[in-house]
Every structure is written in structure tokens, then in C-alpha cells.
Design a protein around this motif. Structure first.
Motif, PDB file in Angstrom:
ATOM      1  N   UNK A 299       5.607   9.638 -28.971  1.00  0.00           N
ATOM      2  CA  UNK A 299       4.693   8.369 -28.232  1.00  0.00           C
ATOM      3  C   UNK A 299       4.344   7.994 -26.623  1.00  0.00           C
ATOM      4  N   UNK A 300       3.017   7.736 -26.100  1.00  0.00           N
ATOM      5  CA  UNK A 300       2.961   7.734 -25.103  1.00  0.00           C
ATOM      6  C   UNK A 300       1.744   6.373 -24.751  1.00  0.00           C
ATOM      7  N   UNK A 301       1.471   5.567 -23.842  1.00  0.00           N
ATOM      8  CA  UNK A 301       0.276   5.019 -23.653  1.00  0.00           C
ATOM      9  C   UNK A 301      -0.448   5.589 -23.361  1.00  0.00           C
ATOM     10  N   UNK A 302      -2.204   4.967 -23.603  1.00  0.00           N
ATOM     11  CA  UNK A 302      -3.304   5.346 -23.533  1.00  0.00           C
ATOM     12  C   UNK A 302      -3.278   6.036 -21.757  1.00  0.00           C
ATOM     13  N   UNK A 303      -3.120   5.384 -20.927  1.00  0.00           N
ATOM     14  CA  UNK A 303      -3.239   4.794 -19.140  1.00  0.00           C
ATOM     15  C   UNK A 303      -2.437   5.946 -18.773  1.00  0.00           C
ATOM     16  N   UNK A 304      -2.346   6.751 -19.852  1.00  0.00           N
ATOM     17  CA  UNK A 304      -1.015   7.670 -19.063  1.00  0.00           C
ATOM     18  C   UNK A 304      -1.158   9.114 -18.873  1.00  0.00           C
ATOM     19  N   UNK A 305      -0.809  10.256 -17.808  1.00  0.00           N
ATOM     20  CA  UNK A 305      -1.152  11.448 -17.797  1.00  0.00           C
ATOM     21  C   UNK A 305       0.403  12.541 -18.134  1.00  0.00           C
ATOM     22  N   UNK A 306      -0.402  14.059 -18.687  1.00  0.00           N
ATOM     23  CA  UNK A 306       0.806  14.219 -19.400  1.00  0.00           C
ATOM     24  C   UNK A 306       0.687  16.172 -18.019  1.00  0.00           C
ATOM     25  N   UNK A 307       1.299  16.612 -17.860  1.00  0.00           N
ATOM     26  CA  UNK A 307       1.500  17.935 -18.026  1.00  0.00           C
ATOM     27  C   UNK A 307       1.303  18.701 -18.970  1.00  0.00           C
ATOM     28  N   UNK A 308       1.505  20.085 -18.762  1.00  0.00           N
ATOM     29  CA  UNK A 308       0.553  20.949 -19.713  1.00  0.00           C
ATOM     30  C   UNK A 308       2.354  21.531 -20.730  1.00  0.00           C
ATOM     31  N   UNK A 309       3.665  20.845 -19.813  1.00  0.00           N
ATOM     32  CA  UNK A 309       4.433  21.371 -20.567  1.00  0.00           C
ATOM     33  C   UNK A 309       5.109  20.442 -21.497  1.00  0.00           C
ATOM     34  N   UNK A 310       4.665  19.204 -20.730  1.00  0.00           N
ATOM     35  CA  UNK A 310       5.149  18.303 -21.847  1.00  0.00           C
ATOM     36  C   UNK A 310       5.153  18.176 -22.902  1.00  0.00           C
ATOM     37  N   UNK A 311       4.928  18.513 -23.994  1.00  0.00           N
ATOM     38  CA  UNK A 311       5.236  18.594 -25.397  1.00  0.00           C
ATOM     39  C   UNK A 311       6.319  19.975 -25.420  1.00  0.00           C
ATOM     40  N   UNK A 312       5.789  21.076 -24.815  1.00  0.00           N
ATOM     41  CA  UNK A 312       7.208  22.523 -25.308  1.00  0.00           C
ATOM     42  C   UNK A 312       8.184  21.678 -24.703  1.00  0.00           C
ATOM     43  N   UNK A 313       8.882  21.384 -23.555  1.00  0.00           N
ATOM     44  CA  UNK A 313       9.708  20.417 -23.661  1.00  0.00           C
ATOM     45  C   UNK A 313      10.545  20.229 -24.203  1.00  0.00           C
ATOM     46  N   UNK A 314       9.586  18.964 -25.086  1.00  0.00           N
ATOM     47  CA  UNK A 314      10.637  17.654 -25.666  1.00  0.00           C
ATOM     48  C   UNK A 314      10.573  18.722 -26.664  1.00  0.00           C
ATOM     49  N   UNK A 315      10.100  19.897 -27.465  1.00  0.00           N
ATOM     50  CA  UNK A 315      10.663  20.394 -29.081  1.00  0.00           C
ATOM     51  C   UNK A 315      11.253  20.851 -28.174  1.00  0.00           C
ATOM     52  N   UNK A 316      11.498  21.930 -27.612  1.00  0.00           N
ATOM     53  CA  UNK A 316      12.702  22.827 -26.543  1.00  0.00           C
ATOM     54  C   UNK A 316      14.083  21.893 -26.773  1.00  0.00           C
TER      55      UNK A 316
END
Length: 373
Positions: free
Chosen positions: A129-146
């Protein structure tokens, strides 16, 4: 009174020192590989009136190095063109994007409803989950998955900070918010989780069902993150972890108005009486007393009831350990420039805690154009 003030201040100094040491002992997580066959992820973004921000977040998601994910944007009856933007972006997105319009019905907790209905449609093994006014980096989901693959955590709390700070008010918010992120991370490391943030939260979809989601707390407007974390921690005592990685950092907006800041902090503060566990409530009371102590000490000194040396000791026991702890968190959050604002924040924070501690006793606040309890 002197003994009471010294005991409270001493306990706070010990508490903050333990947090500081715990933070230093949390190993930074680094991943040098992108999982080819990692867990599938459903990113859930509950939104209301985020037309100015949502496209930036969707663009960030388009640049993810991890591709085994889908996105559900649950639009809670926005009065701007948020839903139209999402629907248009869905036609060109390089990932599966599902706009989910929600009915405009009165509910005690709009965000919990949005998440619950989104999870019913989710196909991912992990919910993020995240919010509509957030920004994330390119490796955000990769890091969570790892991190999930390595630890098997049932719930992962990620770091959150603010962006685009321009004023002293922004900087104070950054310092204050960093204390919440750091405290939440350290109490997870100590196996007594107290707080997390829904702007960067990951949990196993199956576990959400095991703990019956938000049942029992769905009458409360706030707490979609922390109440769920406590339910999961009760079922899996070792299953809640903090992800200490700059690659997993989520950035959100500071409040530009006092009214917006007030409503958000009152919303957060209003949760403490609803916890089933005594620890978060005990911590809330302890923090309130610890921040009240220097105010009482200074007033007592001015009125001649307290020795000046004792007053300095009460203040010092709070300020020094706090500075060391906050500095470490701010450096990790890539907000080293805000370190200079720590003393100013420490000056106003006791008054802030007292104010919101009392304000939370009253019911009701306004959020996203709605009056909630």
C-alpha cells in the motif's frame, strides 16, 4: 516533584538510548539482483482528490525494475478528475492498472473500505500500500520482494519521509516524522512493534485474511496500518519487520497549512485509546509525560519551586539522547540538512505533544473534505 521529573526524564533518556542502539544494530538491507521469479505483488493506492499527484506516482511505477506486479487505484468518490486520469493512464501503462471507483456511501473508515475492496480483487501474493501523493524509486518493489524472499516476513514496514522541503515548517515536519519512523523501526527490531506507516507497507495477502482484515477496528477512521500490524504481530510474533533500505524509501508531501497538519496529527493521536495491546497506549502516555517534564521543570524554575541545576538536568536528559537518535534517522532518510533543525524541533515539540495529547481527547476531525470520528 523533583524526584518525579528526574525519574521520568531518566527513563526517557534510557528509552531513547535503547532506540538509538537498536537502530544502529538493524542491518541495512541491500539487494544486488533482480528476482526473475519473485512473488507477485498487488500495489493498492487508495485515493481521493489526488489529480495533482497521482500521475507522478503512476509514472514512478512504470519505471520499476521489478515487473511482477499489478496496481489497483481505489478512487473514493473524488470530486476532481483523479479517476479520469487513472482510467486514461491504464490504457498506456506498461503494467496492469485497474481503476476501482468506489460508491459515495458514508462509512466510518473510507480508507479501510478502499483497501478491503481492493484486496478482494487482488491477484498478488503480496499486498503493498501507498498513497496517491507519494513518490517511489525504481527499485522500490524489487527491494520489498527481495526482503520478503530473504526474511519470510508477514508484514514489512518501509521507510517514509517528506520531499521538497522549502520552509522551516517543512523541516520541522521532517524531523518530527523521522522520530515516528525511527521509533517504529526500532520497536519492531525489539519485537514489540508500536507503529508503521501505510504509505509504505507490505503484507502477505493470505495473512490479511487470516487475521480477518480490519474486523474489529473498521469503526475507526484511522489506523489502517497500525491496527493491522498489531493483529499480524499477535498471530506471528516474529513476522513483523522493518526494511532498512534507501532503495525502499517512499517520499510524500509535507503539509503546507496548519489546518491540514492539525487534522492529520489529531487523526493519528486519536488512535491510542483503541489499541487492544497496552504497549502502544503506555508508550503514548510515557511520551506525553516525558515531553511535559521539561515544560513543568522550566515553569517550576521560573516560579522558584525548582533548582536551576535540576531543571538543566531534566532538559539535558531529554535533548542529548534525542539528538543522537534523530540525527541517525535523518541521515538514513537522506535528510541530513534537517539535522540543523533538530534543536528548534526539540524546543517546540513538548508543546506540540501536550497540545495534540489534549486535542485527541475530543472527537472528530476533517479529512479529505469529510468529517470523521
Amino acid at each position: 516533584m523533583t524526584i518525579f521529573l528526574l525519574i521520568i526524564s531518566g527513563l526517557y533518556a534510557l528509552f531513547t538510548f535503547i532506540l538509538w542502539i537498536s537502530w544502529l544494530r538493524i542491518p541495512p538491507f541491500r539487494t544486488d539482483i533482480i528476482l526473475a521469479d519473485g512473488p507477485t505483488i498487488t500495489v493498492i493506492i487508495p485515493v481521493r482528490n489526488e489529480a495533482d499527484n497521482i500521475k507522478n506516482l503512476l509514472a514512478d511505477l512504470s519505471r520499476q525494475t521489478y515487473t511482477r506486479f499489478e496496481v489497483i487505484v481505489a478512487d473514493d468518490s473524488s470530486t476532481d478528475n483523479t479517476l479520469v486520469i487513472v482510467q486514461q493512464y491504464a490504457q498506456m501503462a506498461p503494467f496492469l492498472l485497474c481503476p476501482l471507483p468506489l460508491s459515495d456511501e458514508r462509512t466510518a473508515s473510507p480508507k479501510k473500505r478502499a483497501i478491503t475492496q481492493s484486496i478482494a480483487l487482488a491477484t498478488g501474493k503480496l499486498i503493498v500500500t501507498t498513497d496517491g501523493d507519494c513518490r517511489v524509486g525504481p527499485d522500490w518493489l524489487a527491494t520489498l520482494a527481495a526482503f520478503y524472499v530473504k526474511t519470510g516476513a508477514k508484514l514489512i514496514s518501509g521507510p517514509v519521509t517528506f520531499m521538497n522541503e522549502r520552509t522551516i515548517f517543512d523541516a520541522i515536519q521532517i524531523v518530527e516524522f523521522s522520530s515516528l519512523i525511527g521509533t517504529g523501526a526500532c520497536t519492531m527490531a525489539l519485537k514489540i512493534p508500536t507503529m508503521c506507516n501505510g504509505a509504505n507497507l507490505c503484507y502477505v495477502k493470505e495473512v490479511f485474511g487470516e487475521v480477518n482484515g480490519f474486523d474489529g477496528v473498521d469503526h475507526l477512521a484511522s489506523g489502517d496500518d497500525e491496527f493491522l500490524m498489531h493483529k499480524i504481530a499477535a498471530r506471528y510474533p516474529n513476522g513483523v519487520r522493518f526494511l532498512k533500505s534507501a532503495d525502499a524509501l517512499v517520499r510524500t508531501q509535507t503539509h503546507q497549512s496548519w489546518r491540514g497538519f492539525y487534522n492529520q496529527r489529531k487523526r493519528w493521536a486519536s488512535k491510542w485509546r483503541a489499541y487492544d495491546s497496552y504497549l502502544p497506549s503506555l508508550l503514548a502516555v510515557f511520551i506525553f509525560l516525558s515531553n511535559t517534564a521539561p515544560v513543568v521543570a522550566i515553569l517550576s524554575w521560573l516560579l522558584g519551586f525548582l533548582n536551576g541545576n535540576v531543571t538543566l538536568m531534566v532538559i539535558g536528559l531529554k535533548l542529548l539522547p534525542e539528538f543522537l537518535f534523530l540525527r541517525q534517522i535523518l541521515v538514513f532518510l537522506q535528510k541530513k540538512s534537517a539535522v540543523n533543525v533538530i534543536p528548534l524541533t526539540q524546543l517546540v515539540y513538548p508543546l506540540y505533544v501536550i497540545f495534540f495529547g489534549l486535542a485527541a481527547q475530543g472527537k472528530g476531525y476533517r479529512w479529505k473534505g469529510r468529517d470523521l470520528n
